[in-house]
Design a protein around this motif. Sequence first.
Motif, PDB file in Angstrom:
ATOM      1  N   ARG A 381      29.066  25.927  66.377  1.00 18.04           N
ATOM      2  CA  ARG A 381      28.389  24.692  65.967  1.00 18.04           C
ATOM      3  C   ARG A 381      29.268  23.469  66.141  1.00 18.04           C
ATOM      4  O   ARG A 381      28.804  22.374  66.403  1.00 18.04           O
ATOM      5  N   LYS A 382      30.591  23.651  65.915  1.00 14.83           N
ATOM      6  CA  LYS A 382      31.579  22.574  65.994  1.00 14.83           C
ATOM      7  C   LYS A 382      31.457  21.587  64.826  1.00 14.83           C
ATOM      8  O   LYS A 382      31.838  20.426  64.959  1.00 14.83           O
ATOM      9  N   TRP A 383      30.917  22.045  63.665  1.00 17.67           N
ATOM     10  CA  TRP A 383      30.884  21.151  62.512  1.00 17.67           C
ATOM     11  C   TRP A 383      30.813  21.957  61.222  1.00 17.67           C
ATOM     12  O   TRP A 383      30.486  23.145  61.224  1.00 17.67           O
ATOM     13  N   SER A 384      31.197  21.294  60.123  1.00 18.71           N
ATOM     14  CA  SER A 384      31.026  21.817  58.768  1.00 18.71           C
ATOM     15  C   SER A 384      30.312  20.739  57.955  1.00 18.71           C
ATOM     16  O   SER A 384      30.237  19.572  58.383  1.00 18.71           O
ATOM     17  N   ALA A 385      29.791  21.099  56.768  1.00 14.53           N
ATOM     18  CA  ALA A 385      29.011  20.124  55.999  1.00 14.53           C
ATOM     19  C   ALA A 385      29.142  20.370  54.505  1.00 14.53           C
ATOM     20  O   ALA A 385      29.381  21.512  54.065  1.00 14.53           O
ATOM     21  N   LEU A 386      29.035  19.281  53.723  1.00  8.95           N
ATOM     22  CA  LEU A 386      28.997  19.336  52.256  1.00  8.95           C
ATOM     23  C   LEU A 386      27.778  18.546  51.771  1.00  8.95           C
ATOM     24  O   LEU A 386      27.531  17.431  52.248  1.00  8.95           O
ATOM     25  N   GLY A 402      32.777  17.036  62.068  1.00  8.21           N
ATOM     26  CA  GLY A 402      32.909  17.837  63.278  1.00  8.21           C
ATOM     27  C   GLY A 402      33.019  16.967  64.518  1.00  8.21           C
ATOM     28  O   GLY A 402      33.262  15.756  64.447  1.00  8.21           O
ATOM     29  N   ALA A 403      32.857  17.616  65.674  1.00  8.86           N
ATOM     30  CA  ALA A 403      32.938  16.897  66.946  1.00  8.86           C
ATOM     31  C   ALA A 403      31.792  15.909  67.058  1.00  8.86           C
ATOM     32  O   ALA A 403      30.636  16.245  66.798  1.00  8.86           O
ATOM     33  N   ALA A 404      32.101  14.665  67.464  1.00  9.83           N
ATOM     34  CA  ALA A 404      31.117  13.586  67.448  1.00  9.83           C
ATOM     35  C   ALA A 404      29.884  13.920  68.268  1.00  9.83           C
ATOM     36  O   ALA A 404      28.749  13.670  67.848  1.00  9.83           O
ATOM     37  N   GLU A 405      30.056  14.501  69.448  1.00 10.28           N
ATOM     38  CA  GLU A 405      28.912  14.762  70.308  1.00 10.28           C
ATOM     39  C   GLU A 405      28.021  15.870  69.762  1.00 10.28           C
ATOM     40  O   GLU A 405      26.867  16.018  70.175  1.00 10.28           O
ATOM     41  N   PHE A 406      28.537  16.683  68.823  1.00 11.19           N
ATOM     42  CA  PHE A 406      27.724  17.728  68.210  1.00 11.19           C
ATOM     43  C   PHE A 406      27.075  17.234  66.911  1.00 11.19           C
ATOM     44  O   PHE A 406      25.976  17.662  66.567  1.00 11.19           O
ATOM     45  N   VAL A 407      27.802  16.340  66.196  1.00  6.84           N
ATOM     46  CA  VAL A 407      27.257  15.815  64.944  1.00  6.84           C
ATOM     47  C   VAL A 407      26.147  14.810  65.219  1.00  6.84           C
ATOM     48  O   VAL A 407      25.084  14.818  64.578  1.00  6.84           O
ATOM     49  N   GLN A 429      43.004  10.076  75.115  1.00  5.56           N
ATOM     50  CA  GLN A 429      44.428   9.961  74.793  1.00  5.56           C
ATOM     51  C   GLN A 429      45.018  11.312  74.392  1.00  5.56           C
ATOM     52  O   GLN A 429      46.181  11.399  74.014  1.00  5.56           O
ATOM     53  N   GLY A 430      44.188  12.365  74.464  1.00  2.00           N
ATOM     54  CA  GLY A 430      44.683  13.692  74.138  1.00  2.00           C
ATOM     55  C   GLY A 430      44.639  14.018  72.670  1.00  2.00           C
ATOM     56  O   GLY A 430      45.190  15.034  72.250  1.00  2.00           O
ATOM     57  N   LEU A 431      43.993  13.182  71.868  1.00  4.24           N
ATOM     58  CA  LEU A 431      43.904  13.438  70.434  1.00  4.24           C
ATOM     59  C   LEU A 431      42.695  14.303  70.136  1.00  4.24           C
ATOM     60  O   LEU A 431      41.633  14.116  70.734  1.00  4.24           O
ATOM     61  N   ARG A 432      42.838  15.236  69.216  1.00  6.34           N
ATOM     62  CA  ARG A 432      41.675  15.963  68.739  1.00  6.34           C
ATOM     63  C   ARG A 432      40.947  15.053  67.769  1.00  6.34           C
ATOM     64  O   ARG A 432      41.485  14.701  66.718  1.00  6.34           O
ATOM     65  N   THR A 433      39.738  14.683  68.093  1.00  8.00           N
ATOM     66  CA  THR A 433      39.003  13.660  67.337  1.00  8.00           C
ATOM     67  C   THR A 433      37.762  14.270  66.705  1.00  8.00           C
ATOM     68  O   THR A 433      36.938  14.881  67.397  1.00  8.00           O
ATOM     69  N   LEU A 434      37.643  14.101  65.376  1.00 12.87           N
ATOM     70  CA  LEU A 434      36.485  14.593  64.635  1.00 12.87           C
ATOM     71  C   LEU A 434      35.827  13.433  63.908  1.00 12.87           C
ATOM     72  O   LEU A 434      36.488  12.457  63.530  1.00 12.87           O
ATOM     73  N   LEU A 435      34.531  13.563  63.699  1.00 14.73           N
ATOM     74  CA  LEU A 435      33.749  12.493  63.084  1.00 14.73           C
ATOM     75  C   LEU A 435      33.258  12.925  61.705  1.00 14.73           C
ATOM     76  O   LEU A 435      32.797  14.058  61.528  1.00 14.73           O
ATOM     77  N   LEU A 436      33.365  12.015  60.733  1.00 14.01           N
ATOM     78  CA  LEU A 436      32.737  12.192  59.431  1.00 14.01           C
ATOM     79  C   LEU A 436      31.469  11.336  59.409  1.00 14.01           C
ATOM     80  O   LEU A 436      31.538  10.112  59.621  1.00 14.01           O
ATOM     81  N   ALA A 437      30.328  11.973  59.187  1.00 16.01           N
ATOM     82  CA  ALA A 437      29.046  11.259  59.168  1.00 16.01           C
ATOM     83  C   ALA A 437      28.343  11.517  57.829  1.00 16.01           C
ATOM     84  O   ALA A 437      28.611  12.518  57.150  1.00 16.01           O
ATOM     85  N   TYR A 438      27.407  10.606  57.483  1.00 19.45           N
ATOM     86  CA  TYR A 438      26.755  10.691  56.171  1.00 19.45           C
ATOM     87  C   TYR A 438      25.257  10.411  56.296  1.00 19.45           C
ATOM     88  O   TYR A 438      24.811   9.609  57.133  1.00 19.45           O
ATOM     89  N   THR A 439      24.508  11.104  55.437  1.00 21.63           N
ATOM     90  CA  THR A 439      23.090  10.788  55.240  1.00 21.63           C
ATOM     91  C   THR A 439      22.731  11.130  53.800  1.00 21.63           C
ATOM     92  O   THR A 439      23.304  12.054  53.218  1.00 21.63           O
ATOM     93  N   ALA A 440      21.806  10.397  53.249  1.00 18.05           N
ATOM     94  CA  ALA A 440      21.384  10.655  51.870  1.00 18.05           C
ATOM     95  C   ALA A 440      20.502  11.886  51.767  1.00 18.05           C
ATOM     96  O   ALA A 440      20.260  12.405  50.663  1.00 18.05           O
ATOM     97  N   LEU A 441      20.001  12.392  52.906  1.00 19.03           N
ATOM     98  CA  LEU A 441      19.111  13.549  52.891  1.00 19.03           C
ATOM     99  C   LEU A 441      19.894  14.833  52.631  1.00 19.03           C
ATOM    100  O   LEU A 441      21.066  14.954  53.012  1.00 19.03           O
ATOM    101  N   PRO A 442      19.265  15.815  52.021  1.00 23.72           N
ATOM    102  CA  PRO A 442      19.934  17.103  51.798  1.00 23.72           C
ATOM    103  C   PRO A 442      19.979  17.926  53.078  1.00 23.72           C
ATOM    104  O   PRO A 442      19.330  17.604  54.085  1.00 23.72           O
ATOM    105  N   LEU A 443      20.754  19.017  53.040  1.00 17.75           N
ATOM    106  CA  LEU A 443      20.805  19.940  54.169  1.00 17.75           C
ATOM    107  C   LEU A 443      19.470  20.655  54.311  1.00 17.75           C
ATOM    108  O   LEU A 443      18.860  21.058  53.318  1.00 17.75           O
TER     109      LEU A 443
END
Length: 812
Positions: A381-386, A402-407, A429-443
């Motif tokens: 999946r390339k992501w985790s969630a809370l 997770g990874a921006a293109e997957f989130v 630039q060779g950095l491992r880059t992850l994105l934190l995203a938010y929504t008010a909706l539940p999983l």
Amino acid sequence: MTDTSTVTRTGLTGEEAERRLRDGQGNAQPAGSGRSLWQILAANVFTHFNAIVFAGFGVLLALGRWQDALFGIPALFNTVIGVVQEYNAKRTLDQLAVLNAPTARVLRDGVEHEIPPAQVVLGDALVLRTGDQITADARVIEDHGAGSAAFDVDESLLTGESDPIRKHSGDELLSGASVVAGSALAEVTRVGAESYAAKLTVEARKFSLVQSELRGSINRLLRWISWALVPLILIVASGQMRAHGGWADAIASGEWVEAVVGAVAAVIAMVPLGLVLITSIAFAVSGVKLAQDQVLIQELPAVEGLARVDVLCLDKTGTLTTGEMAFEGVHPIAEVPGWQGVLGRLGTAPDANATARHLAGAFGEHAAPRVIEAVPFDSARKWSALFTEGDAAARGGTWVFGAAEFVLRTPVSASARDAIERAGALSEQGLRTLLLAYTALPLPGGEDPALPEGLEPVALVTFREQARGDAAQTLQYFADQGVGVRVISGDDPRTVAAVARHVGLADARPIDARTLPEGLDELAEVMETGRVFGRVTPQQKRAMVHALQRRGHVVAMTGDGVNDALAIKDADLGIAMDTATAATKAVARVVLLDGRFDRMPGVVAEGRRVIANIERVSMLFLTKTTYAIAIGVIFGLLAWAFPFLPRQLSITDGLTIGIPAFFLALLPNAARYRSGFLKRSLSFAIPAGLIVTAGLIELHLIARSLGTFTTMQLQSANTLVLAGIALWVLAVLARPVHPFRIAVVAAMYAGLGLVWMIPITRDFFQVTWLPEPLLWLVCGIVAVGIILVEILRAWHLRNVVGRDQGRPVRSS
């Protein structure tokens, strides 16, 4: 191939498995390096060189002249050292194995069994769980993972790809890889010598000795001398018999014994017996010294290897980096209350993966939200969630990391598109880059975790592979020494380039190895200018080494995975890190036991010391070889009696070469390596040997006009002329002046005096005090010889050494 449905339910029957094992379809690994102990003994004992030396040794023992047969001892040591070194290399290669799993788990007759890996057969059903090593090539037929329970395999030791690979039904599994998550049932498709790991092992086991200019030059010289000895023996033997009245008279009078002893002395004096021994001792002492600094030398001549290297190929993970990720920074996009606490919670969670755990240091002190539901990270999946509960300090809702293109699968907002672009730029630039995203909706509910709608980017978090603290300083050292560096890895080229830039490597432009040409000449063109290569296969790493060698480079290769083993073995110098697999360590010439990359400059310095000192010592031995050949030929052709007994040559050998060479070979020496060792040595040794020869001929011609002298007096005079000039050759080669070097040379002069002063040594070596006319003649000849040696030294420094100082560091 076995029917998939049958394998899934019950596996093979026990009877079928036994039949396939009998038919040679088992997983037994190929053994042996292809070189037996007898072959090693034959190669080192039954040589042309040894035949001549030990024949002379046997003749003197048969004649009862054991005092003159001492030369056989160093010759025996040389042979023993060669056998031991080669046999140790064979044992290391024979023990090499990529697979180290103690047991394999298979399904037979519907029941799980644990068996030795060698008893796995073609078509067996492997039962694989987290932590298992895959013992044979196989195909996934039943993936037991679903949702968060993915089936992930670590192939980094085989392919160099550091990230675990998600495997699905039908995917291929390589022997030697390890299961890092989930479980599966797999059908064995290749076993034994046909498996991937076995093919790597077979290639790595092929016997070879480390490339050594010192050893190669010395061996080449010994071959020249050994072939030249055949005609020289005939000349010397004929001359000695004629010098004692001819063949018939010498045999009738018993003088043939002295003629034979003289002939053996002349021939054995031509052979630089101690040079190999002193070289081996110098290597051994260096090996012990480096071992104290946690550097293991597995083949002694490898000590000189890194001093000659002009291209150093580095694997990224485990060499430039520690293999761990480090938090690099955070790039806020939108201000959503509580995002820092969410990152802290992700980093401190018990099931946090290796990357997320690095968030704990930066955000662990922030107040963590109360978690209602959590979805762990999954490599597919390339992501985790809370899903969190809101309060006064933090907003409640769903946070996805997770990874921006997957989130942000469908970025409809401008901020989402901008976040993906920024993430891509950071990844460039060779950095491992992850994105934190938010929504008010539940999983969303359901069996498989899914993303909620309306996710908006909050922050980009970057990680960088943790570089070794010593990497930048060590690379700078090699740059200062004119050693080119190539970073070669199985990882993404952008990541590799970023690490290379971080440790100070200039021109770190990433090159994807999938675009490289297959031909060695074309590949060499790219390798000359390229510095950083990613997505490199084990076979490509090996080809890169060969391509650089084809261009005349002396190549060192470092690494720690099985994917590095073939390249490490074929490089001029293979270096394994402490984290390396057993297979990689087995084929490496040097192992950094504590994994400190900054140990390598010390190995360079030690190699330079050995090369410079052995070059100096070799001039002593080759000077002796030159005058021995010249004397043997000239005295043989002119039918003059050989001017020494073998035991008298032992005096000059010990005092002018053997004893001082041992000390000179171990002294500090920081001279930079330059190719052309043998040429420089011979350009000094041949003229020096001819100066000694001229002095002995002059003594023979003039002594006749001064009166009649006994054989012992003439032999003593010749010994003093030889020792007097040869000791000055030693004094010249011991420069620059240093108190210890002065002490060594002075001790040798004192030792020569003691031989004459102590009655027991005088009787053993059959020397005597000289009458005054002969003594003055000896002094005059030695004085002229000293002047000529000084002139030779000045010429050699100006016209040979001085010219070579401008030569590039390259193998000869």
